[in-house]
Design an enzyme around this catalytic site. Structure first.
Site, PDB file in Angstrom:
ATOM      1  N   GLY A   1      -1.687   8.723   3.182  1.00 33.41           N
ATOM      2  CA  GLY A   1      -2.832   9.628   3.045  1.00 33.41           C
ATOM      3  C   GLY A   1      -2.636  10.898   3.875  1.00 33.41           C
ATOM      4  O   GLY A   1      -1.692  10.995   4.671  1.00 33.41           O
TER       5      GLY A   1
ATOM      6  N   THR B   1      -5.788  -1.842 -11.830  1.00 32.29           N
ATOM      7  CA  THR B   1      -4.863  -1.019 -12.612  1.00 32.29           C
ATOM      8  C   THR B   1      -4.592  -1.597 -13.993  1.00 32.29           C
ATOM      9  O   THR B   1      -4.660  -2.826 -14.179  1.00 32.29           O
ATOM     10  CB  THR B   1      -3.522  -0.900 -11.854  1.00 32.29           C
TER      11      THR B   1
ATOM     12  N   ALA C   1      -3.992   0.697  -0.672  1.00 34.59           N
ATOM     13  CA  ALA C   1      -2.946  -0.182  -1.203  1.00 34.59           C
ATOM     14  C   ALA C   1      -1.718   0.640  -1.564  1.00 34.59           C
ATOM     15  O   ALA C   1      -1.807   1.852  -1.756  1.00 34.59           O
ATOM     16  CB  ALA C   1      -3.463  -0.899  -2.450  1.00 34.59           C
TER      17      ALA C   1
ATOM     18  N   ILE D   1      -5.860  -1.568   7.589  1.00 28.37           N
ATOM     19  CA  ILE D   1      -6.761  -2.633   7.102  1.00 28.37           C
ATOM     20  C   ILE D   1      -6.229  -4.027   7.444  1.00 28.37           C
ATOM     21  O   ILE D   1      -6.969  -4.995   7.409  1.00 28.37           O
ATOM     22  CB  ILE D   1      -7.042  -2.539   5.585  1.00 28.37           C
TER      23      ILE D   1
ATOM     24  N   TYR E   1       3.701  -4.593  -8.559  1.00 24.05           N
ATOM     25  CA  TYR E   1       2.479  -3.843  -8.236  1.00 24.05           C
ATOM     26  C   TYR E   1       1.288  -4.420  -9.001  1.00 24.05           C
ATOM     27  O   TYR E   1       0.249  -4.763  -8.418  1.00 24.05           O
ATOM     28  CB  TYR E   1       2.710  -2.360  -8.581  1.00 24.05           C
TER      29      TYR E   1
ATOM     30  N   ASP F   1      -8.312   4.994   7.162  1.00 26.28           N
ATOM     31  CA  ASP F   1      -7.003   5.254   6.555  1.00 26.28           C
ATOM     32  C   ASP F   1      -5.949   5.159   7.658  1.00 26.28           C
ATOM     33  O   ASP F   1      -6.207   5.597   8.785  1.00 26.28           O
ATOM     34  CB  ASP F   1      -6.981   6.656   5.915  1.00 26.28           C
TER      35      ASP F   1
END
Ligand code: UDP
Length: 330
Positions: A37, A118, A76, A53, A142, A32
């Protein structure tokens, strides 16, 4: 035992999934960048690597140090409104980030990935409830980037030995019953935490984004699904891939829709707070109604969500928000 790598394991759904994995006896590695986060949300038994990432060297170093059997990818950006104002941030983080993850996985021979997709991939739905074979025409950036992530995995799987499961969540909500994990975004944009911030005294009122939709009370309808039920689905999806099964896409929702006004009313009941609400303009990119058919996940993954009452879901969220007035900074 090979380890499970959780990308974005300090975030809302990621942290809940890490707890679920460890409770199921798995060995877990968390990556992370801690931009959204929370370090406090990382399970103490998980091995944590702080990094991004999009950093190929960093990703390679994690795959070299750890014996990874599969990846769960939550890392993301996930806010509809922000994605309409700053689309390139979403292309960079969501698409470029996933490209780097897949390159590094392919280079290290890691062939299984479960990832957060999603309901926003569908856009304005053609049928209610939505099934996985319905048209995907996102109405916001998104959703567009998440759909492109699914396609990136599909084509990578055609060229390389990589299989994926995309889990199309409807509206993730609620908090872990252990009281340790919650939903803390900064700024907060999601409906239930914002309503609970009114109830815990950190906001004066909730704005309802549009009351002129074609729904029973004019406010948007969403399918609210508990974060722990989503966490369970990731483990089932990983087991599905470990059994050697083919890439697949699953909806995850309760199959019941609630309007924004109904969610506010239910929260008044749970918290005993009057929760003042004001009508505001529609939010760009919001479809009016999203309700899942999760029949496929139930049949194929044997997923069986436990939290089917909105009141219980909001109670678990309230349990955390009343004790965390300033989120994880409390
Ligand atoms: N919403 C609202 N006021 C808020 C935040 C959200 O009316 O302050 C509405 C939003 O327009 C949508 C629903 O609540 O119809 C759920 O929004 P959220 O951002 O929680 O999740 P999304 O559906 O965008 O994934």
């Amino acid at each position: 035992m090979k380890s499970i790598l959780v990308l974005g394991g300090a975030g809302y759904i990621g942290s809940h999934t890490v707890y679920e994995l460890i409770d199921n006896g798995k060995d877990v590695v968390v990556v992370d960048n801690l931009q959204t986060g929370h370090k406090e949300a990382i399970h103490p038994k998980a091995r944590f690597y702080q990094g991004d990432i999009r950093d190929r060297k960093f990703m390679d170093s994690v795959f070299e140090k750890e014996d990874i059997g599969g990846v769960i990818h939550f890392a993301a950006c996930s806010q509809v409104g922000e994605s309409m104002q700053d689309p390139l941030k979403y292309y960079n983080n969501n698409l470029y980030g996933t490209e780097v993850v897949l390159e590094s996985m392919v280079a290290h021979g890691i062939d299984k990935i479960v990832f957060s997709s999603t309901a926003a991939t569908y856009g304005e739905p053609e049928n209610i409830p939505i099934v996985e074979t319905d048209a995907t025409v996102p109405t916001n950036c998104y959703g567009e980037t998440k759909l492109s992530m699914e396609k990136m995995m599909k084509w990578t799987g055609v060229a390389h030995p990589l299989r994926y499961v995309a889990l199309r969540y409807f509206n993730a909500c609620g908090c872990h019953p252990n009281g340790l994990l919650g939903e803390g975004h900064d700024p907060e944009t999601h409906l239930i935490p914002i309503i609970l911030q009114v109830a815990n005294g950190t906001r004066p009122s909730i704005s309802i984004f549009g009351n002129d939709y074609d729904t029973k009370d004019g406010t948007c309808v969403r399918d609210y699904i508990h974060v722990c039920d989503l966490a369970t689905a990731h483990i089932l999806a990983l087991e599905y891939l470990m059994e050697g099964k083919e890439s697949n896409v699953f909806n995850l929702g309760n199959g019941v829709g609630f309007t924004v006004s109904e969610v506010i009313e239910c929260t008044r009941k749970v918290t005993g707070h009057p929760i003042p609400a004001v009508i505001a303009p529609r939010r760009a990119g919001d479809p009016s109604t999203l309700i899942a058919s999760s029949q496929k996940a139930k049949e194929v993954l044997h997923w069986n969500p436990k939290y089917d009452s909105l009141e219980t879901i909001i109670e678990t969220a309230w349990n955390w928000h009343k004790q965390h007035i300033n989120g994880y900074n409390s």
